[in-house]
Motif scaffolding. Sequence first.
Motif, PDB file in Angstrom:
ATOM      1  N   GLY A 100     118.348  40.478 -31.617  1.00 55.63           N
ATOM      2  CA  GLY A 100     117.350  41.067 -30.742  1.00 55.63           C
ATOM      3  C   GLY A 100     116.699  40.042 -29.838  1.00 55.63           C
ATOM      4  N   SER A 156     116.057  50.328 -26.021  1.00 54.21           N
ATOM      5  CA  SER A 156     115.506  49.750 -27.247  1.00 54.21           C
ATOM      6  C   SER A 156     114.033  50.109 -27.318  1.00 54.21           C
ATOM      7  CB  SER A 156     115.684  48.225 -27.271  1.00 54.21           C
ATOM      8  OG  SER A 156     115.066  47.686 -28.420  1.00 54.21           O
ATOM      9  N   ASN A 204     115.291  44.818 -38.965  1.00 49.66           N
ATOM     10  CA  ASN A 204     114.252  44.051 -38.282  1.00 49.66           C
ATOM     11  C   ASN A 204     113.635  42.985 -39.177  1.00 49.66           C
ATOM     12  OD1 ASN A 204     113.687  47.044 -36.786  1.00 49.66           O
ATOM     13  ND2 ASN A 204     113.840  45.238 -35.496  1.00 49.66           N
ATOM     14  N   TYR A 239     117.209  38.353 -25.185  1.00 48.18           N
ATOM     15  CA  TYR A 239     118.069  39.311 -25.879  1.00 48.18           C
ATOM     16  C   TYR A 239     119.536  38.900 -25.675  1.00 48.18           C
ATOM     17  CZ  TYR A 239     118.388  43.877 -28.127  1.00 48.18           C
ATOM     18  OH  TYR A 239     118.560  44.883 -29.020  1.00 48.18           O
TER      19      TYR A 239
END
Length: 573
Positions: free
Chosen positions: A558, A468, A521, A400
């Motif tokens: 991410g 998250s 995403n 990350y």
Amino acid sequence: MKISSLIRASIVVFCVSLAVSADSPAWERLIEPTEPDTEAIAKAANPPPPPTAPEPAIIDHRDARQKEADEKRAAEATKKAAANEERRAKKAEEDAKKKAAAEERRAKKAEADAKKKADAEARKAAKAQKNAEQAAVAMPVSEPEPKPAEEGAKTELTPEALKLMETIRAEEEKKAEEARLMEEAKKAEDDKKAAEEAKIADETKRAEDAKKAEDDKKATEEAKKAEETKKAEEAKKAEEAKKAEEAKKAEEAKKAEEAKKAEEAKKAEEAKKAEEAKKAENARKAEEAKKAEDARKAEEAKKAAEAQKAEDAKKAATAPAEHSAAAVTPAGDDADAPAAEQYDDPAADAEDETDSPTGPDAVEIVNPVRQHTPRQQLIHALPQGIGIRAGVGIGGFAGYDHIPFQSSVLGDPDAIELGASLSVGVGIVYAMPLNERMSLSCELQYSIYTAYAEYLRKSDRSLYEAESELHTLEIPILLRMTALNAAILSDLPLYVEFGPQIGFNLREKLRLDTRKWRPDNNVFAIGPALGAGIAIPDYDILVGIRGYLGLMKTEKHGGRPWSVQVSITVFGM
């Protein structure tokens, strides 16, 4: 001369009076023929037909033909009511037209009367002026003789002429006043008649409206009664049909129950026969197995006897002569029997040994071949079919870059680094056997990956939280196999599993203290999965631990999701 002039003047006044009386509206009203009231005559000649009430529907529950006749009568009654309503509307329209025509005629007549009156007044005034001038000209003048008037001078009337003119004027004014009074009386009488006619027409209209409303009410009530009767009949028929249907269903259910019982009895009988046949087959197989075992034991005993005989012969050949003589010459009751007779029938000796299964020789003969134990049979037993898997453990995001949680916005240069947190998964499993040691498992599971961290700002010691949370739908395709000759507690075989895990990122939520947002995403995810555990064959359960590492980031900034879960899979649900 004066008397003759007065007589002539009187005659003239009388003639003027007659003329004025003849031209007055009252005289015209006396001599004018009255117009008959055509509307009243038409009403008297053509009275309105009495309203016909619709025939009441005769209700009979005999058959469908009678019901059809009732519906036909109701339709005819409705049709008659509509026809009566149409005739009533036409008559009202005709009456309105007649009334409008009468009003128009009355207006025209009043206009003509006013015109005649104005013409008569004009004629009367012109005639009176003419008569006065003639009377003034024709009246003789006595002495003294008038002097010739100068040119352009006016002619002076005598006092008698002036008096006569005053009299004539007064008479005319009196007659005009009488005419005005008569006109006002006539107008008042006409207004009274018009008011009475309007009142009669209004009362007639109200009566007709009331009668119409009554007829409509009766027709509506009759139609409502007919509709209620029809609905009651339909409800009764529906109830009868429902009862008949329920009776039919009950009969069918009864027949189905009887057929089911007969089928169950038949199946029970067939199962009983099959069980008896199975028992007989098992007994036959047991008998055959026993015979085969007895034959094998006899063969092994025979071979053992032959081996023993050969061993004894070899020993006898190598032993000294005296030992050989002593060995073949037994003492006691058996001294007369030769030594070789002990081995004349080795099969009989084996038979005797098989008759004593508890003997030491029998035990040594029965176990020349290694037998499989229950522990060895359970090593390859993996559950198969459909099951449910549930797992819980830790998880997070590897690699990350923490840009979404850059703490520079909080006043410090460092970013908040997320740590591992809870990871859960649940889904369904289908295991398909490939051979005695391997099976292929396909799963569909819903998983949640979470990561959490706290950040302490150095400037004011403020504490912030970052989190998250990722929701995914995953499809692991794993090859599962048992470890060769490995088990725990003698009956729980070990297994290992590995393979690819394909996933779809459904949604992700990021939170920095009180601020929440959703990143953009990537939809697709893939990575390897590896696990191991133990199988419980008696209950078709797998208990193990599984790890997964994603190869793709969840979004631009991410990380790659990972998890280590303790799971349990139950088959045969």
